[in-house]
Motif scaffolding. Sequence first.
Motif, PDB file in Angstrom:
ATOM      1  N   ARG A   1       0.830  -1.194  -0.035  1.00 54.85           N
ATOM      2  CA  ARG A   1      -0.052   0.163   0.166  1.00 54.85           C
ATOM      3  C   ARG A   1       0.746   1.340   0.046  1.00 54.85           C
ATOM      4  O   ARG A   1       1.687   0.818   0.382  1.00 54.85           O
TER       5      ARG A   1
ATOM      6  N   ARG B   1      -1.181   6.643  -3.353  1.00 56.88           N
ATOM      7  CA  ARG B   1      -2.795   5.969  -2.999  1.00 56.88           C
ATOM      8  C   ARG B   1      -3.480   6.432  -4.011  1.00 56.88           C
ATOM      9  O   ARG B   1      -4.747   5.565  -3.853  1.00 56.88           O
TER      10      ARG B   1
ATOM     11  N   TRP C   1      -3.351   3.874  -6.623  1.00 60.68           N
ATOM     12  CA  TRP C   1      -3.332   3.083  -5.930  1.00 60.68           C
ATOM     13  C   TRP C   1      -5.207   3.024  -5.799  1.00 60.68           C
ATOM     14  O   TRP C   1      -5.823   2.017  -6.206  1.00 60.68           O
ATOM     15  N   ASP C   2      -6.734   3.426  -5.786  1.00 60.63           N
ATOM     16  CA  ASP C   2      -7.122   3.801  -5.436  1.00 60.63           C
ATOM     17  C   ASP C   2      -8.011   3.974  -6.878  1.00 60.63           C
ATOM     18  O   ASP C   2      -8.791   3.368  -7.226  1.00 60.63           O
TER      19      ASP C   2
ATOM     20  N   ASN D   1      -8.249   0.010  -8.047  1.00 55.23           N
ATOM     21  CA  ASN D   1      -8.593  -0.655  -7.613  1.00 55.23           C
ATOM     22  C   ASN D   1     -10.234  -0.366  -8.114  1.00 55.23           C
ATOM     23  O   ASN D   1     -11.345  -0.461  -8.041  1.00 55.23           O
TER      24      ASN D   1
ATOM     25  N   GLY E   1      -6.383  -2.789 -10.844  1.00 56.78           N
ATOM     26  CA  GLY E   1      -6.267  -3.341  -9.733  1.00 56.78           C
ATOM     27  C   GLY E   1      -6.202  -5.034  -9.824  1.00 56.78           C
ATOM     28  O   GLY E   1      -5.825  -5.917  -8.792  1.00 56.78           O
TER      29      GLY E   1
END
Length: 141
Positions: free
Chosen positions: A29, A36, A39-40, A43, A57
């Motif tokens: 993470r 972040r 990453w968000d 996903n 993701g």
Amino acid sequence: MRAVVWLRVAAVLMVLFAIGHTYGFLSFRPHAAEGRAVWDAMNNVHFSESGSTISYGEFYRGFGLSISASQIFVAWLTWMLASMVGRGSTDVRTIAWGLFVLQCVGLWLSLRYFGAGPAVLSAVAAACFLMGAVSLRRSAA
């Protein structure tokens, strides 16, 4: 040291590599806000492809798990190669050299993209495959 021992050590290293790889990519993470956000987005943004709706993701996890499965297969193959040495198979040497080259490529990729931890494990595994292949060459002469 005999080729069987080098190949068994390499097999165990491949299992450790698979475990570390799987844990590392499933637990990663990002800490920075920018990371972040990426990453968000990976996903939370979904798209349809070939009749399935997935996110990047999920795509990432699928590829990561397929790499882990391949590493487990290489571990099994290496263990079987060590067993074949005892039966006098001459094809083991060629396969051991191929696995050495594969680990050298993995070493280069680790240095380029993944960092010191995976690079060290790749280097040690490559050395085990090299020593196994060289030992087989000596015993075949």
